[in-house]
Design a protein around this motif. Structure first.
Motif, mmCIF file in Angstrom:
data_model
loop_
_atom_site.group_PDB
_atom_site.id
_atom_site.type_symbol
_atom_site.label_atom_id
_atom_site.label_comp_id
_atom_site.label_asym_id
_atom_site.label_seq_id
_atom_site.Cartn_x
_atom_site.Cartn_y
_atom_site.Cartn_z
ATOM 1 N N THR A 307 -22.823 83.862 -34.235
ATOM 2 C CA THR A 307 -23.125 85.276 -34.445
ATOM 3 C C THR A 307 -24.277 85.707 -33.549
ATOM 4 O O THR A 307 -25.130 84.899 -33.148
ATOM 5 C CB THR A 307 -23.496 85.555 -35.911
ATOM 6 O OG1 THR A 307 -24.614 84.733 -36.285
ATOM 7 C CG2 THR A 307 -22.328 85.256 -36.833
ATOM 8 N N TYR A 308 -24.271 86.984 -33.248
ATOM 9 C CA TYR A 308 -25.361 87.587 -32.477
ATOM 10 C C TYR A 308 -25.795 88.846 -33.195
ATOM 11 O O TYR A 308 -24.987 89.734 -33.479
ATOM 12 C CB TYR A 308 -24.899 87.922 -31.062
ATOM 13 C CG TYR A 308 -25.929 88.662 -30.219
ATOM 14 C CD1 TYR A 308 -26.961 87.975 -29.585
ATOM 15 C CD2 TYR A 308 -25.858 90.042 -30.059
ATOM 16 C CE1 TYR A 308 -27.900 88.648 -28.821
ATOM 17 C CE2 TYR A 308 -26.786 90.727 -29.293
ATOM 18 C CZ TYR A 308 -27.807 90.023 -28.672
ATOM 19 O OH TYR A 308 -28.743 90.684 -27.911
ATOM 20 N N ALA A 309 -27.070 88.938 -33.542
ATOM 21 C CA ALA A 309 -27.624 90.112 -34.212
ATOM 22 C C ALA A 309 -29.136 90.097 -34.020
ATOM 23 O O ALA A 309 -29.760 89.025 -33.968
ATOM 24 C CB ALA A 309 -27.274 90.119 -35.702
ATOM 25 N N GLN A 310 -29.707 91.275 -33.884
ATOM 26 C CA GLN A 310 -31.156 91.419 -33.715
ATOM 27 C C GLN A 310 -31.674 90.529 -32.586
ATOM 28 O O GLN A 310 -32.694 89.851 -32.722
ATOM 29 C CB GLN A 310 -31.878 91.123 -35.033
ATOM 30 C CG GLN A 310 -31.483 92.068 -36.159
ATOM 31 C CD GLN A 310 -32.203 91.770 -37.460
ATOM 32 O OE1 GLN A 310 -32.707 90.667 -37.672
ATOM 33 N NE2 GLN A 310 -32.249 92.747 -38.345
ATOM 34 N N ASN A 311 -30.944 90.538 -31.470
ATOM 35 C CA ASN A 311 -31.322 89.801 -30.260
ATOM 36 C C ASN A 311 -31.400 88.294 -30.468
ATOM 37 O O ASN A 311 -32.117 87.596 -29.742
ATOM 38 C CB ASN A 311 -32.667 90.306 -29.722
ATOM 39 C CG ASN A 311 -32.615 91.763 -29.326
ATOM 40 O OD1 ASN A 311 -31.638 92.213 -28.729
ATOM 41 N ND2 ASN A 311 -33.649 92.520 -29.669
ATOM 42 N N SER A 312 -30.662 87.788 -31.454
ATOM 43 C CA SER A 312 -30.711 86.356 -31.754
ATOM 44 C C SER A 312 -29.301 85.802 -31.897
ATOM 45 O O SER A 312 -28.433 86.437 -32.503
ATOM 46 C CB SER A 312 -31.496 86.104 -33.046
ATOM 47 O OG SER A 312 -31.511 84.729 -33.373
ATOM 48 N N ILE A 313 -29.074 84.608 -31.339
ATOM 49 C CA ILE A 313 -27.798 83.917 -31.460
ATOM 50 C C ILE A 313 -27.928 82.801 -32.485
ATOM 51 O O ILE A 313 -28.861 81.990 -32.411
ATOM 52 C CB ILE A 313 -27.357 83.323 -30.108
ATOM 53 C CG1 ILE A 313 -27.178 84.431 -29.066
ATOM 54 C CG2 ILE A 313 -26.060 82.534 -30.260
ATOM 55 C CD1 ILE A 313 -26.945 83.907 -27.665
ATOM 56 N N ALA A 314 -27.008 82.764 -33.445
ATOM 57 C CA ALA A 314 -27.012 81.712 -34.466
ATOM 58 C C ALA A 314 -25.708 80.931 -34.382
ATOM 59 O O ALA A 314 -24.620 81.518 -34.337
ATOM 60 C CB ALA A 314 -27.172 82.310 -35.858
ATOM 61 N N TRP A 315 -25.822 79.610 -34.343
ATOM 62 C CA TRP A 315 -24.670 78.705 -34.303
ATOM 63 C C TRP A 315 -24.645 77.958 -35.624
ATOM 64 O O TRP A 315 -25.538 77.178 -35.933
ATOM 65 C CB TRP A 315 -24.819 77.745 -33.129
ATOM 66 C CG TRP A 315 -23.680 76.790 -32.918
ATOM 67 C CD1 TRP A 315 -23.306 75.752 -33.715
ATOM 68 C CD2 TRP A 315 -22.764 76.780 -31.814
ATOM 69 N NE1 TRP A 315 -22.226 75.099 -33.192
ATOM 70 C CE2 TRP A 315 -21.867 75.706 -32.018
ATOM 71 C CE3 TRP A 315 -22.616 77.564 -30.672
ATOM 72 C CZ2 TRP A 315 -20.849 75.399 -31.114
ATOM 73 C CZ3 TRP A 315 -21.603 77.268 -29.788
ATOM 74 C CH2 TRP A 315 -20.727 76.187 -30.012
#
Length: 374
Positions: A307-315
Motif C-alpha cells: 500500500t501507498y498512503a501519506q507518502n509512505s509505502i507499506a509491505w
C-alpha cells in the motif's frame, strides 16, 4: 453440424467435438509432471469449459496479416472471459509470409500476450524477429518490458487460479458503466492497473487512445498523461514503441530483466507506484519456487499486500512459507509517480536512508516522480 456418434448413447458431434481436447489435457499434464517432477506447461487448441484449469490455449492457424494481428486481441480477451487466461496467438502469423512492419508491430503486441510465442508453418518464409534489425530492436525493447513485469503477470495468474479473475481484460471489465468502453477492442488491460494500446494498423506512427475516468500515467516517464473523467487522446507511437499506461491507484511489482526467467528470478524486485486522486495506491504480490506442483494447494507460497498512503509505502506479508524461496528476494528499484514536490529525505523503517541513491525527476507535465535505487 448434424453428424451423430457414440456406441451406447448417440450424441451430436456438434455438442461433444471439443470434449476430445478437454479430456486429453489432464492426462497430458499428469504425464508431463510424472516425467519431470515439475509443474510444466500444456497448451491445446481444442478447449471446453474447464480446460483452463489444466492447460493454456493458442488461437489457432492465423494468417500473417494486419487483420489477424488486430483480431488476436479479441481472441485473447474472449478466452480470458472463458476462464482460460494463458492464451496467445501465433505472433507474426502462422500461414503466409510475414512483412517486416507487420511483424514488428505484432512482436510488440505479442510481448503482452499471456502466452507469447512467435510461430509459423513450413513453407512460409522465416519470421524470427532477428532477421530484421528493426524488428529485433523493437522486440527486444518490448520483451524486456514483459520480463520486467513478470512478477505482476505471475501474480495475475495466481489471482485467476484462486479467485477466477482475468489476467488480460477489456476496458469494460473495469469500467462497465462507461458506454464508451463497451466496443473498444484495440486496447486492453493487464489486471486492473496496466493499459496496453498497441498499434495494429499499417503505416501508423500514432494512434488515439481512450482513457477512462481517473489518473493515467505514462509507464515509461511516469508523467501524468490524463486525469479527466474519460477522454480520447492522440498518442505518439513510432515503430519502436508500444504505448503503456499505469492507472492511478495501482502498484506493480517488477523485477530486473535477464536473458531468461531462471536468471530473472534471482534479480532484485522493484515497484511502480501510481497514486490516485487521493494520493493512495495498492497492489498484491505472489511468489513461489516457480516449478513445484500444486504449491498453492500445499501452502508453499508467499503473498503480500503493498500500500501507498501519506507518502509512505507499506509491505505487509499475508502468507509466508519457507519453501517459496521469497526470503532470498530483495527490493531495490522503486518508482513513485505523482510526487508533488521534491522530498527533503527518504526513510526506511523510520531510519533515514543513506545506503542507496534516490532521484527526483521534475516532469514536464502535471506531476513529478521519485526513483529509489538500492
Amino acid at each position: 453440424m448434424v453428424a451423430r456418434q457414440g456406441d451406447t448413447r448417440e450424441l451430436r458431434h456438434y455438442d461433444v467435438h471439443n470434449l476430445y481436447g478437454w479430456s486429453e489435457t489432464l492426462p497430458t499434464l499428469e504425464a508431463l509432471q510424472a516425467a519431470t517432477g515439475k509443474r510444466g506447461i500444456v497448451v491445446t487448441r481444442s478447449t471446453y469449459p474447464g480446460s483452463g484449469r489444466w492447460a493454456g490455449h493458442w488461437l489457432g492457424d492465423n494468417t500473417a496479416s494486419w487483420r489477424h494481428l488486430g483480431d488476436s486481441i479479441t481472441g485473447m480477451l474472449e478466452f480470458n472471459l472463458f476462464g482460460i487466461p494463458y492464451v496467445g496467438a501465433d505472433i507474426c502469423g502462422f500461414f503466409d509470409n510475414a512483412e517486416e512492419e507487420m511483424c514488428e508491430r505484432w512482436m510488440e503486441l505479442g510481448a503482452f500476450y499471456p502466452y507469447s510465442r512467435n510461430h509459423n508453418t513450413l513453407g512460409a518464409i522465416d519470421h524470427d524477429p532477428g532477421l530484421w534489425p528493426s524488428v529485433a530492436a523493437s522486440s527486444r525493447k518490448a520483451l524486456r518490458i514483459r520480463y520486467t513485469l513478470l512478477p505482476y503477470l505471475y501474480t495475475l495468474h495466481f489471482l485467476a487460479a484462486t479467485k477466477g479473475s482475468t489476467v488480460v481484460r477489456p476496458l469494460f471489465f473495469e469500467f462497465p458503466n462507461i458506454v464508451d468502453t463497451w466496443d473498444i477492442d484495440d486496447q486492453f488491460l493487464w489486471g486492473s492497473w496496466l493499459m496496453v494500446a498497441p498499434v495494429i494498423q499499417q503505416g501508423m506512427t500514432s494512434r488515439r487512445v481512450y482513457f477512462p475516468r481517473g489518473i493515467w500515467y505514462d509507464y515509461y516517464q511516469g508523467a501524468v498523461f490524463n486525469q479527466t473523467y474519460g477522454t480520447e487522446r492522440p498518442v505518439v507511437a513510432p515503430r519502436s514503441h508500444v504505448p503503456l499506461f499505469v492507472r492511478g491507484g495501482g502498484i506493480l511489482v517488477t523485477q530486473r530483466p535477464r536473458d531468461n526467467t531462471a536468471h530473472s528470478r534471482k534479480e532484485p524486485l522493484g515497484l511502480v507506484v501510481a497514486p490516485d486522486w487521493s494520493q493512495e495506491a495498492s497492489g498484491t504480490f505472489f511468489w513461489d519456487d516457480g516449478e513445484g506442483i500444486d504449491t498453492v494447494d500445499k501452502g508453499e507460497f508467499y503473498t503480500a499486500d503493498i500500500t501507498y498512503a501519506q507518502n509512505s509505502i507499506a509491505w505487509t506479508p499475508t502468507h509466508a512459507h519457507e519453501a517459496s524461496g521469497a526470503s532470498a528476494l530483495l527490493l531495490s528499484d522503486v518508482r513513485v509517480f505523482g510526487v508533488r514536490s521534491r522530498p527533503s529525505q527518504v526513510t526506511l523503517d523510520g531510519t533515514r536512508w543513506h545506503s542507496g541513491d534516490w532521484h527526483y525527476h521534475a516532469a514536464s507535465q502535471v506531476r513529478s516522480s521519485l526513483e529509489l535505487l538500492a
